[in-house]
Design a protein around this motif. Structure first.
Motif, PDB file in Angstrom:
ATOM      1  N   GLY A  60      35.377  52.793  44.136  1.00  0.00           N
ATOM      2  CA  GLY A  60      35.742  52.186  45.402  1.00  0.00           C
ATOM      3  C   GLY A  60      36.788  51.104  45.284  1.00  0.00           C
ATOM      4  O   GLY A  60      36.921  50.261  46.170  1.00  0.00           O
ATOM      5  N   GLY A  61      37.540  51.077  44.180  1.00  0.00           N
ATOM      6  CA  GLY A  61      38.551  50.044  44.010  1.00  0.00           C
ATOM      7  C   GLY A  61      38.040  48.759  43.403  1.00  0.00           C
ATOM      8  O   GLY A  61      38.811  47.824  43.189  1.00  0.00           O
ATOM      9  N   PHE A  62      36.717  48.661  43.092  1.00  0.00           N
ATOM     10  CA  PHE A  62      36.164  47.446  42.513  1.00  0.00           C
ATOM     11  C   PHE A  62      36.283  47.504  40.991  1.00  0.00           C
ATOM     12  O   PHE A  62      36.188  48.576  40.385  1.00  0.00           O
ATOM     13  CB  PHE A  62      34.691  47.277  42.907  1.00  0.00           C
ATOM     14  CG  PHE A  62      34.495  47.015  44.363  1.00  0.00           C
ATOM     15  CD1 PHE A  62      34.599  45.737  44.879  1.00  0.00           C
ATOM     16  CD2 PHE A  62      34.213  48.054  45.231  1.00  0.00           C
ATOM     17  CE1 PHE A  62      34.422  45.487  46.218  1.00  0.00           C
ATOM     18  CE2 PHE A  62      34.029  47.822  46.584  1.00  0.00           C
ATOM     19  CZ  PHE A  62      34.135  46.534  47.078  1.00  0.00           C
ATOM     20  N   LEU A  63      36.453  46.345  40.383  1.00  0.00           N
ATOM     21  CA  LEU A  63      36.514  46.258  38.933  1.00  0.00           C
ATOM     22  C   LEU A  63      35.115  46.348  38.347  1.00  0.00           C
ATOM     23  O   LEU A  63      34.136  45.935  38.956  1.00  0.00           O
ATOM     24  CB  LEU A  63      37.175  44.945  38.502  1.00  0.00           C
ATOM     25  CG  LEU A  63      38.647  44.770  38.889  1.00  0.00           C
ATOM     26  CD1 LEU A  63      39.129  43.407  38.455  1.00  0.00           C
ATOM     27  CD2 LEU A  63      39.493  45.852  38.256  1.00  0.00           C
ATOM     28  N   SER A  64      35.027  46.892  37.156  1.00  0.00           N
ATOM     29  CA  SER A  64      33.747  47.023  36.471  1.00  0.00           C
ATOM     30  C   SER A  64      33.920  46.587  35.023  1.00  0.00           C
ATOM     31  O   SER A  64      35.021  46.252  34.571  1.00  0.00           O
ATOM     32  CB  SER A  64      33.247  48.475  36.541  1.00  0.00           C
ATOM     33  OG  SER A  64      34.132  49.329  35.845  1.00  0.00           O
ATOM     34  N   THR A  65      32.827  46.599  34.295  1.00  0.00           N
ATOM     35  CA  THR A  65      32.879  46.201  32.896  1.00  0.00           C
ATOM     36  C   THR A  65      33.657  47.193  32.051  1.00  0.00           C
ATOM     37  O   THR A  65      34.119  46.854  30.966  1.00  0.00           O
ATOM     38  CB  THR A  65      31.452  46.075  32.354  1.00  0.00           C
ATOM     39  OG1 THR A  65      30.742  47.300  32.596  1.00  0.00           O
ATOM     40  CG2 THR A  65      30.723  44.940  33.032  1.00  0.00           C
ATOM     41  N   ASP A  67      37.280  45.831  32.379  1.00  0.00           N
ATOM     42  CA  ASP A  67      37.488  44.552  31.700  1.00  0.00           C
ATOM     43  C   ASP A  67      36.197  44.190  30.968  1.00  0.00           C
ATOM     44  O   ASP A  67      35.382  43.412  31.454  1.00  0.00           O
ATOM     45  CB  ASP A  67      37.855  43.466  32.721  1.00  0.00           C
ATOM     46  CG  ASP A  67      38.336  42.195  32.047  1.00  0.00           C
ATOM     47  OD1 ASP A  67      38.412  42.185  30.807  1.00  0.00           O
ATOM     48  OD2 ASP A  67      38.659  41.225  32.743  1.00  0.00           O
ATOM     49  N   PRO A  68      35.962  44.756  29.757  1.00  0.00           N
ATOM     50  CA  PRO A  68      34.676  44.522  29.072  1.00  0.00           C
ATOM     51  C   PRO A  68      34.522  43.111  28.554  1.00  0.00           C
ATOM     52  O   PRO A  68      33.410  42.700  28.232  1.00  0.00           O
ATOM     53  CB  PRO A  68      34.723  45.532  27.916  1.00  0.00           C
ATOM     54  CG  PRO A  68      36.167  45.784  27.681  1.00  0.00           C
ATOM     55  CD  PRO A  68      36.840  45.666  29.013  1.00  0.00           C
ATOM     56  N   TRP A  69      35.613  42.328  28.474  1.00  0.00           N
ATOM     57  CA  TRP A  69      35.526  40.979  27.909  1.00  0.00           C
ATOM     58  C   TRP A  69      35.362  39.923  28.986  1.00  0.00           C
ATOM     59  O   TRP A  69      35.359  38.731  28.681  1.00  0.00           O
ATOM     60  CB  TRP A  69      36.773  40.694  27.084  1.00  0.00           C
ATOM     61  CG  TRP A  69      37.025  41.724  26.038  1.00  0.00           C
ATOM     62  CD1 TRP A  69      37.971  42.701  26.064  1.00  0.00           C
ATOM     63  CD2 TRP A  69      36.297  41.917  24.828  1.00  0.00           C
ATOM     64  NE1 TRP A  69      37.883  43.481  24.947  1.00  0.00           N
ATOM     65  CE2 TRP A  69      36.855  43.034  24.163  1.00  0.00           C
ATOM     66  CE3 TRP A  69      35.220  41.268  24.240  1.00  0.00           C
ATOM     67  CZ2 TRP A  69      36.392  43.501  22.958  1.00  0.00           C
ATOM     68  CZ3 TRP A  69      34.752  41.739  23.033  1.00  0.00           C
ATOM     69  CH2 TRP A  69      35.330  42.828  22.400  1.00  0.00           C
ATOM     70  N   ASN A  70      35.240  40.310  30.241  1.00  0.00           N
ATOM     71  CA  ASN A  70      35.076  39.346  31.332  1.00  0.00           C
ATOM     72  C   ASN A  70      33.602  38.965  31.423  1.00  0.00           C
ATOM     73  O   ASN A  70      32.756  39.782  31.772  1.00  0.00           O
ATOM     74  CB  ASN A  70      35.569  39.955  32.641  1.00  0.00           C
ATOM     75  CG  ASN A  70      35.737  38.912  33.716  1.00  0.00           C
ATOM     76  OD1 ASN A  70      35.136  37.841  33.660  1.00  0.00           O
ATOM     77  ND2 ASN A  70      36.556  39.216  34.697  1.00  0.00           N
ATOM     78  N   LYS A  71      33.288  37.703  31.121  1.00  0.00           N
ATOM     79  CA  LYS A  71      31.890  37.262  31.118  1.00  0.00           C
ATOM     80  C   LYS A  71      31.316  37.164  32.526  1.00  0.00           C
ATOM     81  O   LYS A  71      30.113  37.294  32.713  1.00  0.00           O
ATOM     82  CB  LYS A  71      31.768  35.903  30.423  1.00  0.00           C
ATOM     83  CG  LYS A  71      32.068  35.957  28.938  1.00  0.00           C
ATOM     84  CD  LYS A  71      31.844  34.600  28.300  1.00  0.00           C
ATOM     85  CE  LYS A  71      32.117  34.659  26.811  1.00  0.00           C
ATOM     86  NZ  LYS A  71      31.883  33.335  26.166  1.00  0.00           N
ATOM     87  N   SER A  72      32.171  36.892  33.524  1.00  0.00           N
ATOM     88  CA  SER A  72      31.666  36.754  34.885  1.00  0.00           C
ATOM     89  C   SER A  72      31.208  38.084  35.461  1.00  0.00           C
ATOM     90  O   SER A  72      30.347  38.118  36.333  1.00  0.00           O
ATOM     91  CB  SER A  72      32.748  36.153  35.789  1.00  0.00           C
ATOM     92  OG  SER A  72      33.881  37.002  35.830  1.00  0.00           O
ATOM     93  N   MET A  73      31.767  39.207  34.992  1.00  0.00           N
ATOM     94  CA  MET A  73      31.350  40.525  35.480  1.00  0.00           C
ATOM     95  C   MET A  73      30.306  41.174  34.587  1.00  0.00           C
ATOM     96  O   MET A  73      29.557  42.021  35.021  1.00  0.00           O
ATOM     97  CB  MET A  73      32.553  41.464  35.581  1.00  0.00           C
ATOM     98  CG  MET A  73      33.502  41.153  36.698  1.00  0.00           C
ATOM     99  SD  MET A  73      34.640  42.508  36.997  1.00  0.00           S
ATOM    100  CE  MET A  73      35.367  42.713  35.391  1.00  0.00           C
TER     101      MET A  73
END
Length: 405
Positions: free
Chosen positions: A137-142, A145-151
């Motif tokens: 749906g256009g949303f970012l997931s792990t 960006d696997p290194w993003n701690k907030s997600m």
């Protein structure tokens, strides 16, 4: 009168056609069996001639049919249908395709791989969703960006966290997962078998020793993070130099700012999980003697200057607090005087309802403008001419009936 109904006539032709077929006669059964055996004998003869000529046995179906252009075999011993038999090269112009925006000349409508594979498949759907890519749906997931701690929730994290949020892989047992976690912890802390070894062959000039007792058994975690070679014994012996300070203590006691504390080249820090809430940011721990050297010698110049700045900020804070309190008190007095002035200069309008007189000046606490809630002042209960017991308000003249028991 109820009219009688006649059942519909029975259709003899329909009833005859619905009868079950009669079983074959013995002569028909015999002829069928003879034909089957004759065909089987002919097939065995052809197989024998094919094998005698040196050829391999022909692949057959479960029913004994030989593979031809019209008969396609299935299963492990067969082969798949050719692509030409299940695909269609000529797509009609009326077939909708949402893979790309159609151009004016009609190009780009059939250049993707989302075209349905089978002809029968196009009768029910327009696109082959199994060949589409899930964009979430256009949303970012792990995965993006696997290194993003907030997600990251720990389920798809590639690196182990200190809180153990990483989940066990499906191919590992519980014992193997615990062993892997222990190994990662030892590697991170440089402890156990992963502690840097001490070699007697190393050069005496390059060998790292404790800055207090000159021991070679130093804490390599502190040497790597803070650049301070000190052993565990000296850390406990000299807490005034080698104790750890939190970020809040550095800001309150040594008057350091966030940009200074976040600069690892200026003040290195050790990150640890927050003991209050596991989902909060990690703690930033600083070495006491490094913070004191920077705050006293570099930023403020001396301990006296630091104390003077601390007292100045405390005095400013107290002065701002008192000024705020005085401003609120003055505002309260101003509102109180205004309300009292308005009430003292407002005249009651007692005659406007039912009384007489010139009126009186209102007092503090009365309703402003005479618009307050009226409270009835009931008089004595009397009996009127009709014999009904009533009582009347002395100020507004309102009468209500009252029943005495």
């Amino acid at each position: 009168m109820v009219q009688s109904r006649t059942p519909p006539p029975t259709n003899q032709a329909t009833s005859v056609s619905r009868r079950p077929p009669s079983p074959p006669t013995p002569d028909a059964t015999r002829r069928i069996e003879e034909s089957r055996l004759r065909a089987k004998a002919i097939r065995d003869q052809r197989d024998a001639e094919y094998r005698s000529a040196g050829g391999s046995p022909l692949p057959r179906t479960a029913s004994g049919l030989v593979a031809t252009d019209d008969i396609q075999l299935a299963g492990p011993a067969g082969r798949k249908r050719p692509y030409a038999s299940v695909s269609r090269a000529d797509v009609p112009a009326t077939n909708r395709d949402a893979r790309a925006a159609p151009s004016k000349d009609g190009a780009g409508a059939g250049s993707s791989d989302l075209r349905p594979i089978s002809r029968k498949f196009t009768k029910y759907v327009d696109y082959n969703f199994s060949a589409m890519t899930d964009t979430k749906g256009g949303f970012l997931s792990t995965e993006d960006d696997p290194w993003n701690k907030s997600m990251s929730t720990g389920a798809t994290s590639k690196t182990p966290t200190a809180s153990g949020a990483e989940q066990k892989p499906a191919h590992m047992t519980a014992a193997e997962w615990e062993r892997l976690q222990l190994i990662r912890t030892l590697q991170r802390n440089k402890a156990g078998p992963y502690e840097p070894s001490l070699s007697v062959l190393a050069d005496e000039k390059t060998r790292k020793r404790c800055r207090e007792c000159r021991s070679v058994e130093i804490d390599f975690v502190w040497e790597e993070v803070f650049g301070c070679a000190v052993c565990n014994t000296c850390k406990e012996k000299y807490p005034e130099k080698y104790s750890l300070l939190t970020k809040t203590e550095c800001k309150d006691d040594y008057l350091l700012t966030d940009p200074e504390l976040k600069d690892p080249e200026l003040l290195p820090h050790l990150s640890k999980p927050n003991p209050h809430k596991s989902h909060w940011h990690d703690m930033m721990l600083f070495l006491r003697y490094q913070v004191e050297e920077y705050a006293v010698k570099t930023k403020w110049g001396s301990a006296e200057a630091l104390d003077a700045e601390f007292e100045k900020r405390e005095a400013d804070k107290k002065r701002r607090k008192e000024a705020k309190f005085k401003e609120k008190l003055l505002d309260l007095k101003r509102k109180t005087r205004t309300d009292a002035f308005r009430r003292n200069n407002t005249r009651a309008v007692g005659d406007s309802i039912g009384g007489g007189g010139a009126g009186r000046a209102t007092k503090f606490g009365d309703a402003i403008g005479g618009g307050g809630k009226h409270v009835h002042d009931w008089g004595r209960t009397v009996e009127n001419e009709e014999g009904v017991t009533v009582k009347t308000c002395l100020s507004c003249g309102m009468e209500v009936e009252e029943l005495e028991l």
